[in-house]
Design an enzyme around this catalytic site. Structure first.
Site, PDB file in Angstrom:
ATOM      1  CG  ASP A 192     -17.449  26.091  30.447  1.00  0.00           C
ATOM      2  OD1 ASP A 192     -18.104  26.756  29.626  1.00  0.00           O
ATOM      3  OD2 ASP A 192     -17.636  24.881  30.657  1.00  0.00           O
ATOM      4  CD  GLU A 204     -21.057  28.999  30.321  1.00  0.00           C
ATOM      5  OE1 GLU A 204     -21.781  28.703  29.352  1.00  0.00           O
ATOM      6  OE2 GLU A 204     -20.407  28.157  30.963  1.00  0.00           O
ATOM      7  CG  ASP A 221     -22.244  27.409  24.857  1.00  0.00           C
ATOM      8  OD1 ASP A 221     -21.950  26.284  24.432  1.00  0.00           O
ATOM      9  OD2 ASP A 221     -21.649  27.948  25.807  1.00  0.00           O
TER      10      ASP A 221
END
Length: 570
Positions: free
Chosen positions: A333, A362, A428
């Site tokens: 992340d 990410e 997201d």
């Protein structure tokens, strides 16, 4: 000839070592300016001893909105290579281009070693070829709290009835690991062979991106025994498992951060975070935090990953879940906000433990600095996938879509491009169906385009049953396990699409890419040595006639006519 449009860098995405003695070389020129590019190449030492240069015409490859790419798969007798480009424009003018820039195309100039780009040795290990299995993987992303409730005994005290709404940021519905395991047969039937789980470690939130303990399963999700059963069950069905690691920040309830709050500068974890004032908290005058966080969230203090002790801890976390449970991949992340030195160390140590581990970062933008060079195999490829929804929402013209897409397909070395993580929606983003305003035909066409592109495609849970949802937290609705007829038909379509992807894996993994566009249509051609797949997409308001076609897969196709928002692959 527009010299300013010509560019090539040897130590970049322009050069990909793909095997012993084999390299893909690419050069960029201005759009609609160059007629031919030839590459002259040799082993420098053999050339200096009299072996002649080889000359080969490069293939005209992808075109962006401003540039044309040319590429060639070069096989060399040794692993040493020097090369230069002979470029001919549309007026017939020629120029040489190499390591020291441009030079006149004369015989004498081609004898000067300094004019050539150099690859002193083609180290296959340095290419960091991604694991081959990823090219054949169709991922399925699961937000564990919303997928399935397999054990009501571990539900949070505030659990809401499954599927009730609206979904709030602090909603709990009881999804857990046993729920995922119970539906592995459903996922196998769908055809996916990679499971990407959002964080499963101890955390007070439903999303778990504010980790408290990286070595423990959140009790609302189950136990380590439950997780082992999930991994073993997935592996028994030919599925790989990827976990989500949050190493940019910790949760505010983590023991390390609580120690800093309690003990201030005397805490042994004081330098584990980016603290700019004591005691930690908000400045009484400005109201601003005196420590760094993820975004502006006080509950997610940013971790100092340049601290060797922090590095040791985080690396031990990733090794633990590989060594003890056999997971196959990590997704990291907020990877673009963590320093590259840490990523290189972590990735190197994980590859030593599991050579075919898939490491994914990410990032929401083009991220060449994160891919290769000792770091990730791939990133979440939002810049490639976002234009797809814009295309089907008619906010991008077909020609503009192709130009933008080709730009993204040129951002990374080809081996990395083959394993880029391609998703049209995630936890997201708004869900695909909602982004496309509920248009099921456009949704199907967008998914078809996704699977035709290079990379490793991912479905967000529920896409296969037309699950809708707006921005976070609405995009995290509970999985619908009782779909109606329309939703069940969508699942059948997705199942067929995945089967098509697997059936034509070689072409879709390795084939060349070319496009044709009109004002109201896009055609994508993928071609390998054995197969040519041609996908037509109708973006107009009337039916599109396609003569003499034999569809392999289609939606909105009848008697040679392709309906608006329809697609057909032949």
């Amino acid at each position: 000839m527009i010299l300013a449009g010509i560019d090539h860098r040897p130590e970049s995405e322009d050069v990909a070592v793909v095997a012993d003695h084999q390299v893909i070389i690419r050069v960029k020129t201005a759009l609609d300016d160059i007629d031919k590019v030839e590459i002259r190449y040799a082993d420098m030492y053999l050339w200096q001893e009299g072996t002649p240069m080889q000359t080969t015409t490069m293939r005209q490859d992808l075109a962006t909105q401003s540039n044309q790419y040319w590429s060639l798969h070069v096989t060399v007798p040794t692993n040493r290579l020097i090369y230069g480009f002979r470029i001919t424009d549309r007026a017939g003018k020629t120029v040489g281009y190499g390591d020291d820039g441009f030079f006149d195309d004369t015989t004498d100039n081609w004898t000067v070693a300094g004019h050539y780009f150099h690859l002193p040795y083609l180290h296959v290990s340095d290419a960091e070829l991604p694991p081959a299995w990823v090219k054949q993987t169709v991922w399925y992303q699961i937000f564990p709290e919303r997928f399935a409730n397999g054990n009501p005994q571990n539900d949070p005290a505030t659990v809401a009835p499954w599927g009730s709404g609206p979904v709030n940021r602090d909603s709990f519905y009881g999804g857990d690991l046993q729920g995922i395991t119970a539906h592995l047969d459903d996922l196998q039937d769908l055809g996916v062979n990679g499971l990407y789980l959002c964080p499963i470690f101890t955390s007070p939130s439903n999303h778990k991106y504010d980790t408290v303990d990286h070595f423990e399963i959140d009790p609302h999700f189950g136990t380590k025994a439950d997780f082992k059963a999930l991994v073993d069950g997935a592996h028994a069905r030919g599925m790989r498992v990827m976990l989500d690691a949050v190493f940019n920040h910790f949760g505010a309830e983590s023991p390390q951060w609580l120690d800093v709050v309690a003990n201030g500068q005397q805490s042994r974890f004081a330098d584990w975070f980016h603290v700019h004032g004591w005691p930690v908290g908000r400045d009484s005058q400005t109201g601003r935090l005196n420590y760094e966080t993820f975004a502006t969230g006080a509950e997610m203090p940013k971790v100092n990953t340049q601290n060797p002790a922090v590095q040791d801890y985080l690396i031990s976390v990733t090794k633990y879940w590989i060594e003890q449970f056999g997971i196959d991949a990590w997704r990291f992340d907020v990877a673009d906000e963590v320093d590259h030195g840490f990523w290189r160390r972590l990735c190197g140590e994980l590859r030593a433990v599991k050579p075919d581990v898939y490491l994914l970062g990410e990032a929401w933008h083009s991220s060449q600095a994160l891919v290769g060079n000792g770091q990730f195999n791939a990133v979440m490829n939002y810049p490639l996938t976002t234009p797809i929804t814009a295309l089907f929402n008619h906010t991008l013209s077909p020609a503009t879509y192709v130009g933008k897409t080709n730009l993204q397909l040129s951002q990374y070395r080809w081996p990395n491009q083959q394993v880029m993580f391609n998703a049209l929606d995630t936890h997201d983003t708004p869900r695909l169906l909602t982004t496309l305003h509920g248009d099921l035909a456009a949704t199907r066409a967008a998914l078809a385009l996704l699977i035709m592109l290079p990379g490793s495609p991912c479905l967000y849970y529920g896409t296969e049953v037309a699950l809708a949802g707006g921005a976070d937290p609405d995009n995290r609705r509970c999985m619908d396990w009782q779909p109606d007829a329309t939703e069940a038909a969508m699942r059948d379509f997705v199942k067929t699409l995945i089967a098509f992807r697997k059936q034509h894996a070689d072409c879709l993994e390795n084939g060349t890419i070319s496009w044709q566009t009109t004002a109201t249509s896009v055609t994508l051609i993928r071609q390998s040595a054995r197969t040519t797949l041609t996908a037509h997409f109708n973006l107009g308001e009337t039916a599109l006639t396609i003569a003499d076609a034999t569809p392999k897969l289609a939606n909105g196709w009848q008697d040679g006519q392709l309906a608006p928002q329809g697609f057909m692959i032949e």
